[in-house]
Design an enzyme around this catalytic site. Sequence first.
Site, PDB file in Angstrom:
ATOM      1  N   ALA A  81       0.835  -1.204   0.000  1.00  0.00           N
ATOM      2  CA  ALA A  81       0.000   0.000   0.000  1.00  0.00           C
ATOM      3  C   ALA A  81       0.868   1.251   0.000  1.00  0.00           C
ATOM      4  O   ALA A  81       2.042   1.231   0.360  1.00  0.00           O
ATOM      5  CB  ALA A  81      -0.914   0.003   1.216  1.00  0.00           C
ATOM      6  N   ASN A 107      -3.886  -3.381   1.372  1.00  0.00           N
ATOM      7  CA  ASN A 107      -4.482  -2.678   2.520  1.00  0.00           C
ATOM      8  C   ASN A 107      -4.278  -1.177   2.386  1.00  0.00           C
ATOM      9  O   ASN A 107      -3.644  -0.538   3.230  1.00  0.00           O
ATOM     10  CB  ASN A 107      -3.853  -3.174   3.834  1.00  0.00           C
ATOM     11  N   SER A 133      -9.560 -10.036   3.033  1.00  0.00           N
ATOM     12  CA  SER A 133      -9.204 -10.557   4.355  1.00  0.00           C
ATOM     13  C   SER A 133      -9.182 -12.072   4.340  1.00  0.00           C
ATOM     14  O   SER A 133      -9.956 -12.713   3.633  1.00  0.00           O
ATOM     15  CB  SER A 133     -10.194 -10.075   5.413  1.00  0.00           C
ATOM     16  N   LYS A 188     -12.770  -2.641   5.192  1.00  0.00           N
ATOM     17  CA  LYS A 188     -11.673  -3.553   5.522  1.00  0.00           C
ATOM     18  C   LYS A 188     -10.837  -2.994   6.673  1.00  0.00           C
ATOM     19  O   LYS A 188     -10.388  -3.732   7.557  1.00  0.00           O
ATOM     20  CB  LYS A 188     -10.791  -3.768   4.293  1.00  0.00           C
ATOM     21  N   HIS A 191     -12.731  -3.612   9.804  1.00  0.00           N
ATOM     22  CA  HIS A 191     -12.573  -5.046  10.089  1.00  0.00           C
ATOM     23  C   HIS A 191     -11.288  -5.283  10.872  1.00  0.00           C
ATOM     24  O   HIS A 191     -11.273  -5.985  11.891  1.00  0.00           O
ATOM     25  CB  HIS A 191     -12.545  -5.838   8.782  1.00  0.00           C
ATOM     26  N   ASN A 192     -10.193  -4.687  10.408  1.00  0.00           N
ATOM     27  CA  ASN A 192      -8.916  -4.890  11.081  1.00  0.00           C
ATOM     28  C   ASN A 192      -8.899  -4.259  12.464  1.00  0.00           C
ATOM     29  O   ASN A 192      -8.260  -4.778  13.389  1.00  0.00           O
ATOM     30  CB  ASN A 192      -7.779  -4.312  10.227  1.00  0.00           C
ATOM     31  N   GLU A 195     -10.571  -6.600  14.666  1.00  0.00           N
ATOM     32  CA  GLU A 195      -9.605  -7.694  14.832  1.00  0.00           C
ATOM     33  C   GLU A 195      -8.615  -7.387  15.955  1.00  0.00           C
ATOM     34  O   GLU A 195      -8.307  -8.257  16.785  1.00  0.00           O
ATOM     35  CB  GLU A 195      -8.879  -7.906  13.505  1.00  0.00           C
ATOM     36  N   TYR A 196      -8.108  -6.156  15.994  1.00  0.00           N
ATOM     37  CA  TYR A 196      -7.185  -5.758  17.064  1.00  0.00           C
ATOM     38  C   TYR A 196      -7.830  -5.965  18.439  1.00  0.00           C
ATOM     39  O   TYR A 196      -7.217  -6.503  19.362  1.00  0.00           O
ATOM     40  CB  TYR A 196      -6.813  -4.281  16.922  1.00  0.00           C
ATOM     41  N   ARG A 292      -0.827  -2.508  22.168  1.00  0.00           N
ATOM     42  CA  ARG A 292       0.324  -2.947  21.364  1.00  0.00           C
ATOM     43  C   ARG A 292       1.489  -1.973  21.511  1.00  0.00           C
ATOM     44  O   ARG A 292       2.651  -2.388  21.563  1.00  0.00           O
ATOM     45  CB  ARG A 292      -0.077  -3.088  19.895  1.00  0.00           C
TER      46      ARG A 292
END
Length: 475
Positions: A81, A107, A133, A188, A191-192, A195-196, A292
């Site tokens: 990307a 991405n 994904s 998307k 979505h991520n 996910e995190y 993180r």
Amino acid sequence: MVKSDIGIYGMGVMGQNLALNMDSKGFKTSVYNKKMSGEENLLNQFLQSETKETDILGYDKLQDFVNSIASPRKIMLMVKAGAPVDSVIEELLPFLQAGDIIIDGGNSNYHDTSRRTQSLKDKSILFVGMGVSGGEEGARNGPSLMPGGDKRAWNYIKPVYTEIAAKTFNSDPCCKWIGPGGAGHFVKMVHNGIEYADMQNIAEAYFLLRKIYGLSPESISAIFYKWNETELNSYLLQITAELLLKKDVDGSPLVDRVLDSAGQKGTGKWTAITALEAGVPLPSISGAVFARFVSSYKSLRTSLSYETEVQNPAPVSAALTDQIKEALYVSRLLAYAEGFHLIHTVSESNSWEIDLAAVAEVWQGGCIIQSKLLIPIGEAFDENPEIEHLLTNSNYLRSAESRIASLREVIKLAIDWQIPVPGLSAALTLYDSLRTERLPANIIQAQRDYFGAHTYERTDKPRGQFFHSDWSKGE
């Protein structure tokens, strides 16, 4: 020579597996990879040779690659990307004709996708930003696909992508048109972000079981496998149960040798930034991003640590284990609600008209956050497509209410044992905040008016009327 149905530019892991997927579904596919240091051999298995095992056509010259594809040409970019996408587009343009289609499957930031859609529309090229994904396995056997951009391209690319996509619980393709501009890559990205949050909360559940009970990774794996047979079923919980069983060369659990410093590629951070810009509360997802960051400060944490090994772990309690399970489930409920709230808000502000029920379907298979929870989410949006927040759906709210006490008890226990649970704590804070009619923000607004004359609204006046007071005088 019969021309190809589609072409893929970029033969990394994802590009190769998507090409193999397309080939297995009967689509004639051309592939190309730019000659770069370290990538000289990526095309070899697809170049013409007596040992070639697929019908995929590999090309080492860009013009030959483009010319091998039937018009309107459909070229999917599987490159890094950012600037590389713009660079590849510039490489392709001299060989394209009006009506040809470029599909960016990386991405990409959705702002970049919106810009590219408009820029290429001015050049009579149709551009699609395709959220993909599922990782390597999904690319090969069925990914979740989120296309958006110039809708004129949809009818041309739909036969390929709906065929190679994963399937929903009702066996429909996990591929639906999301919306104009950057809508596909935006969904998307969210979505991520979800996910995190889900990864963080599963990790916290593991941490609680490990620290409080002193359970081995193998024992926690057995618990996770059992949970995965319930409404908590999800891809992430399944792979966590699986990875906890992996042994190192000396027979010890490999997970214990993995450094506790988590990386990221940026989509979670983009989700948090977008929420800040849109004014949408996103504490679970943002908290997971910050967790993180904290994990990456390994040397600082080591120097400040007062942690000691658990000498006297608590006896295993089925009741407490069930509470951790329920806490994990309600945290997932709230993380998904956050993500869909962000999609709803940004879709409205951009006039994208994203079908949230369709998004829930697309995420039911092939993607990282696939779970049974997406079934009631889809049903909620089918019932009322204009839902602002999932907690306003009575069934969804009842599901959260029935488990929130477990989340409270688990967080209390974590505090007592000095176990950080930023993800679970953020989920509870959002829930309590949304269910509190009167928050202490009146003090904040009064403070702002005191030191900066920022004005305030009154509870006894219509919204939209603003007032200023001289707060330094007590009367």
